[in-house]
Design a protein around this motif. Structure first.
Motif, mmCIF file in Angstrom:
data_model
loop_
_atom_site.group_PDB
_atom_site.id
_atom_site.type_symbol
_atom_site.label_atom_id
_atom_site.label_comp_id
_atom_site.label_asym_id
_atom_site.label_seq_id
_atom_site.Cartn_x
_atom_site.Cartn_y
_atom_site.Cartn_z
ATOM 1 N N UNK A 265 45.183 37.879 33.630
ATOM 2 C CA UNK A 265 44.758 37.156 34.823
ATOM 3 C C UNK A 265 44.504 35.700 34.515
ATOM 4 N N UNK B 183 39.130 32.135 51.277
ATOM 5 C CA UNK B 183 39.910 32.588 52.429
ATOM 6 C C UNK B 183 39.241 33.743 53.176
ATOM 7 N N UNK C 199 37.546 31.791 43.422
ATOM 8 C CA UNK C 199 38.655 32.122 44.315
ATOM 9 C C UNK C 199 38.615 31.208 45.545
ATOM 10 N N UNK C 200 39.791 30.888 46.122
ATOM 11 C CA UNK C 200 39.777 30.044 47.315
ATOM 12 C C UNK C 200 39.030 30.757 48.454
ATOM 13 N N UNK D 187 45.704 49.243 36.540
ATOM 14 C CA UNK D 187 46.557 48.097 36.189
ATOM 15 C C UNK D 187 46.323 47.003 37.207
ATOM 16 N N UNK D 188 46.272 45.812 36.729
ATOM 17 C CA UNK D 188 46.225 44.677 37.654
ATOM 18 C C UNK D 188 47.457 43.818 37.452
ATOM 19 N N UNK E 93 42.164 32.024 56.956
ATOM 20 C CA UNK E 93 43.618 32.174 56.996
ATOM 21 C C UNK E 93 44.097 32.174 58.444
ATOM 22 N N UNK F 200 44.668 39.497 48.279
ATOM 23 C CA UNK F 200 45.249 38.155 48.241
ATOM 24 C C UNK F 200 44.238 37.081 47.818
ATOM 25 N N UNK F 201 42.948 37.301 48.095
ATOM 26 C CA UNK F 201 41.940 36.300 47.722
ATOM 27 C C UNK F 201 41.926 36.095 46.214
ATOM 28 N N UNK G 168 44.371 43.272 30.973
ATOM 29 C CA UNK G 168 44.656 42.693 32.283
ATOM 30 C C UNK G 168 43.806 41.478 32.571
ATOM 31 N N UNK H 27 43.324 26.634 50.755
ATOM 32 C CA UNK H 27 43.900 25.910 49.632
ATOM 33 C C UNK H 27 45.331 25.467 49.859
ATOM 34 N N UNK I 63 44.382 36.989 44.392
ATOM 35 C CA UNK I 63 45.794 36.974 44.010
ATOM 36 C C UNK I 63 46.101 38.066 43.010
ATOM 37 N N UNK I 64 45.619 39.259 43.296
ATOM 38 C CA UNK I 64 45.882 40.351 42.378
ATOM 39 C C UNK I 64 46.192 41.621 43.145
ATOM 40 N N UNK J 204 42.964 48.757 28.706
ATOM 41 C CA UNK J 204 43.894 48.208 29.693
ATOM 42 C C UNK J 204 43.242 47.169 30.580
ATOM 43 N N UNK K 178 47.242 32.236 33.250
ATOM 44 C CA UNK K 178 47.872 31.281 34.143
ATOM 45 C C UNK K 178 46.863 30.303 34.731
ATOM 46 N N UNK K 179 45.622 30.722 34.782
ATOM 47 C CA UNK K 179 44.622 29.905 35.460
ATOM 48 C C UNK K 179 44.017 28.868 34.528
ATOM 49 N N UNK L 95 48.953 25.862 43.274
ATOM 50 C CA UNK L 95 47.756 25.009 43.368
ATOM 51 C C UNK L 95 48.109 23.550 43.142
ATOM 52 N N UNK M 7 51.932 35.157 38.543
ATOM 53 C CA UNK M 7 51.736 34.214 37.453
ATOM 54 C C UNK M 7 52.031 32.772 37.845
ATOM 55 N N UNK N 235 49.332 29.047 39.576
ATOM 56 C CA UNK N 235 48.828 27.715 39.210
ATOM 57 C C UNK N 235 49.784 26.627 39.679
ATOM 58 N N UNK O 225 49.229 40.314 38.356
ATOM 59 C CA UNK O 225 48.891 38.983 38.856
ATOM 60 C C UNK O 225 50.136 38.158 39.107
#
Lengths: 616, 299
Positions: free
Chosen positions: A15, A231, A228-229, B27-28, A259, B13-14, A11, A295, B16-17, A7, A18-19, B38, B32, B35, B30
């Motif tokens: 993650x 923050x 990571x940004x 479980x994570x 922030x 939040x840093x 995950x 950001x 984003x998860x 799992x 999208x990046x 950004x 989606x 991007x 995200x």
């Protein structure tokens, strides 16, 4: 247990899908960067249909052997010269995520393009030709990656086919370059022997190098992490603009770190103005935001309108604020046609600030191709780097690059062109002036205020606080005049106090030996801070200045701002130095009663002695 | 094992998860669309820099999806306002539906629309049969040049993207053009840490490209996310065809596609392997058509 691991794996993929990973490929000219990029695209199936055939077709027409590099060289001129001119951006995918590669060129002429590419990347592949070994650009690019703060670097030793996949030669190059990186304080994540042309160790392993058991280039890339940004760092918002499109006044800018949320107290530097966040402004969003983090391009409105402009940096009153100074040390690379030298004015652009500046000291000038220090040189030539001290015409707001990178880096503009980039390494307030300003700034912003306002004190006392400084050569009767002035003011029911620098030295300065007390600037600083306390208590302080020179006077002014200082000069000179408020000739000073009256008249004219029950 | 729905939820939040612990399972979750945020933040930053640093700035609105997204981003940057004139170069050969859409959206969004046209070339009968590159240069490049001269614009914001074609991949966010409109792609200013070239010798004008880092897929994902009204020509019609890139009627061909909604276009683009501008005839005129056009001032 296995399920849980599975799992996690799924995950991780989720993650990264999208990046986008921004990757730059650098290295010496002809060491195979474009070939590697072409190969990566082809091996990941990222080429548009027909592109390979299209380029093969052109090669055939132009009578050239097909190379993967041609896939990138979209410009006619480039194909003629056989070099990639600019950092174009190309997208490809692995199973794990999307990549954009910036094909940074290696030709020396185009360092500014390499910098443009690398400054926008999160990770880097540095190519070295196994046949040619470590070259000029291999070192220069290594140094610049370090300056740009890029730490995710893998070194790819290319063209292994040309040295028959010889492990010994590979390890020799690896050892040499590793040593070089070490001298920079950089650690490469991995060294990978490849042949980009033949596709060895790019997407697939092959039998040629059984001695290499590390990752392929693609496997290595998938191990790089998205940044990571920032923050978690203290909040910084450099103002871009202030909008007044409607009744609402909005401060626009991008959060560079940290922030901010509704209700936070902001401090603006360098003006030191403060305000409370009323709203985080946004257009066409489902829910109005209550906070903004690193950001984000955002807008802020305040509960009370204050006048601030582009260039100020907002921080939180509850966090560590930025540094404000006009001198700092930096590491810099230079891309300008003209030398970077003393005596010329450049424009410094740091966040949204723009100020004229000059170089006041070259601490170290380095030939970036060998990384050797060039002795006795006080200029930097194109493509070289150095460590230097910069002085700006007006104070700038910044952080050290090591604490907040986004507000710790700058570019230098020579005439119309961006010619240099630098990171701020240290800030030692070299100028005494900066040190005192910094001290006063820190003291004022952290001062614990009493319930009684300065206005209330002035109303009760019948005067504003002020320092009256009687200056002039020794033996002109300054001390007598000061004593009489104190007495006269006191007898008019005002709070006057005679403070001699000598008295401060006796007690407050008792811990330092005499010579050091006067040579280190402590005499002036401690005297100034003691006066500051008396002024805060509302007094009219009277001093003579036997122990202070003219420079000391301006230092005292820095510490006491914005309190008024009234200078009474006793002198026969027709053109006195400085800007005394009252000049008394020696003869006038000897008629003491009249002299004191004249000074008091001046204090009334300046609205310092206002009289009791006078509301200011 | 815990009887509750889950053991704990940790929102970070840093990164984003959100981490959900459920027994020995992790479980994570995200976000989606991160991007897109950004991309939006970067474009808004560039638009705000442009607006602050240059006087007499205009935005080129071709009515297509990219420049319409750009107008939307301007509204994000300026909190619902578009404080710049929008220039549309009308070659007179545009697909008629484009003009109808342009005027309707301009009215709805309160845009300051400026229409430019090279009337002289049109009077002299310019059309694509005289050569596509010649026609593009006369009606678009020169049409734009004269609109800029007439209104005294010293800067232009354009919605080009790096992934569109090779020469655009080489562009800068702030890209200078000399007084003859020419682009010196061999000697471009460096861009690092979002410090752009904002000072120039007399006579230079600036082109600003806030969408440079977006891809075609990003544009459609953003249209979907923001619900931006886009012209119907992009959606599949009864004949099973849609336009993927918009231009003049004689030189722009639709593609075979069943995608009739934004969602379907996003799905289609995830699996497509032909070039976005494959339906644009001028690009195929010769090997270096776009380089030649763009070095002389084409968008």
């Amino acid at each position: 247990m296995n399920e849980s691991v599975a799992n996690q794996k799924i995950s991780e993929v989720a993650q990264n899908v999208a990046k986008l990973m921004r990757l730059v490929i650098v290295g010496h000219v002809d060491h195979g960067k474009s070939t590697l990029v072409g190969r990566l695209m082809s091996d990941t199936g990222s080429l548009p249909e027909g592109k390979l055939d299209f380029v093969r077709d052109i090669c055939e027409r132009q009578g050239k052997v097909f190379e993967f590099a041609f896939l990138l060289d979209a410009l006619e001129e480039e194909q003629e010269q056989g070099i990639t001119i600019d950092s174009s951006q190309i997208f490809f995918n692995t199973k794990k995520r999307h990549y954009v590669i910036i094909d940074a060129p290696g030709h020396k002429e185009f360092l500014k393009n390499m910098v443009t590419g690398a400054a926008n990347a999160e990770s880097a592949l540095l190519l070295i030709d196994a046949y040619e070994g470590v070259q000029e650009q291999s070192r220069r690019h290594g140094y610049i990656l370090k300056l740009l703060g890029l730490t995710q670097v893998a070194v790819v030793i290319n063209k292994m086919d040309l040295i028959d996949y010889d492990a010994e030669k590979y390890y020799r190059i690896k050892a040499e370059y590793e040593k070089f990186l070490e001298s920079l304080g950089v650690e490469a994540k991995q060294f990978i022997p490849v042949s980009a042309k033949l596709g060895v160790n790019i997407a697939q392993r092959s039998d040629e190098m059984p001695w290499y058991t590390g990752p392929t280039v693609l496997e290595m890339l998938d191990q790089f992490e998205n940044m990571p940004p920032p923050d978690h760092l203290p909040f910084r918002l450099p103002l871009q603009d202030v909008y007044k499109f409607d009744a609402n006044r909005v401060l626009a800018g991008r959060v560079e770190s940290g922030r901010v949320k509704k209700g936070d107290k902001l401090v603006f530097s360098p003006s030191n103005k403060t305000g409370i966040v009323k709203n985080i402004e946004a257009w066409s969003v489902p829910n109005p935001p209550s906070e903004a983090s690193a950001g984000e391009s955002t807008g802020i409105s305040l509960t009370e309108q204050i006048f601030v402009e582009r260039g100020e940096i907002a921080s939180l009153a509850s966090e560590q604020g930025p540094i404000v100074s006009s001198t700092f040390d930096a590491n810099l690379f230079w891309m300008g046609k003209r030398h970077l030298e003393k005596g010329r004015t450049f424009t410094l652009k740091l966040t949204t600030q723009e100020v004229p500046c000059e170089i006041i000291e070259f601490k170290k000038v380095i030939d970036a191709s060998t990384l050797e220090t060039v002795p006795d040189r006080d200029y930097i030539v194109k493509n070289d780097v150095g460590e230097l001290t910069i002085k700006t015409r007006t104070p700038v707001v910044f952080d050290l690059f090591g604490s907040i990178p986004e507000t710790g880096r700058f570019v230098l503009v020579d005439e119309f062109d961006v010619c240099g980039g630098g990171i701020i390494t240290t800030y030692t307030p070299v100028a005494k002036e900066d040190k005192l300003k910094e001290e006063a700034r820190y003291r004022d912003s952290n001062w614990i205020a009493s319930n009684i306002t300065p206005e209330e004190r002035a109303y009760r006392n019948g005067h504003r606080p002020a320092l009256i400084l009687i200056t002039g050569n020794a033996g002109v009767g300054k001390s007598r005049l000061a004593c009489l002035l104190e007495e006269k003011i006191f007898k008019s029911n005002f709070q006057s106090y005679l403070l001699d620098g000598h008295n401060v030295r006796l007690g407050v300065g008792a811990d330092i030996d005499n010579e050091e007390y006067f040579s280190s600037g402590e005499a002036v600083r401690r005297y100034g801070e003691v006066v500051k306390l008396f002024l805060d208590a509302g007094n009219v302080v009277i001093s003579t200045s036997n122990v202070f020179n003219r420079q000391d006077h301006s230092d005292v002014r820095l510490l006491l701002e914005p309190n008024p200082i009234v200078e009474i000069l006793v002198s026969d000179e027709t053109t006195p130095t400085g800007k005394p408020d009252v000049v008394l000739s020696l003869e006038e000073a000897q008629k003491e009663t009249e002299a004191v009256d004249k000074i008091i008249a001046e204090l009334k004219a300046k609205k310092i002695l206002t009289g009791h029950n006078y509301s200011i | 094992m815990n009887d509750g729905l889950y053991d704990s939820i940790i929102f970070n939040p840093a990164a984003r998860q959100t981490t959900v612990l459920f027994g020995r399972w992790i479980f994570w979750i995200y976000i989606s669309m991160e991007h897109l945020a950004d991309l939006e933040n970067q474009s808004v930053f560039i638009l705000r820099e442009a607006y602050k640093k240059f006087k007499n700035l205009a935005m080129l609105w071709s009515i297509g999806k990219d420049s319409t997204v750009m107008v939307w981003l301007a509204r994000k940057a300026f909190l619902g306002h578009v404080p710049l004139p929008l220039v549309h170069i009308d070659t007179s050969y545009k697909i008629p539906a484009m003009i109808e859409y342009r005027d309707r959206v301009a009215k709805e969004w309160g845009l300051n629309l400026v229409v430019g046209q090279n009337k002289k070339a049109l009077d002299e009968g310019m059309n694509h049969e005289k050569g596509r590159i010649v026609c593009c240069e006369a009606l678009k490049t020169q049409g734009l040049q004269s609109a800029m001269e007439e209104h005294n614009y010293t800067g232009l914001i354009l919605g080009i993207r790096r992934d569109e074609e090779g020469t655009r991949a080489k562009e800068r966010y702030f890209s200078p053009r000399d007084k003859n409109f020419e682009w010196n792609f061999k000697d471009q200013p460096p861009e690092l840490w979002d410090q752009f070239k904002t000072t120039f010798a007399e006579g230079t004008h600036i082109r600003i490209h806030p969408l440079l880092h977006w891809t075609e897929l990003n544009i459609w994902e953003y249209i979907l996310h923001e619900k931006i009204p886009i012209i119907d020509l992009y959606f599949s019609n009864k004949e099973g065809k849609r336009y993927r890139s918009l231009g003049c009627a004689p030189c722009t061909a639709p593609i075979e596609s069943q995608a009739s909604t934004v969602e379907e276009i996003v799905e289609e683009l995830k699996n497509i392997d032909t070039a976005e501008r494959s339906g644009r005839a001028q690009d195929q005129e010769d090997t270096y058509a776009m380089q030649k056009l763009r070095a002389r001032g084409y968008m």
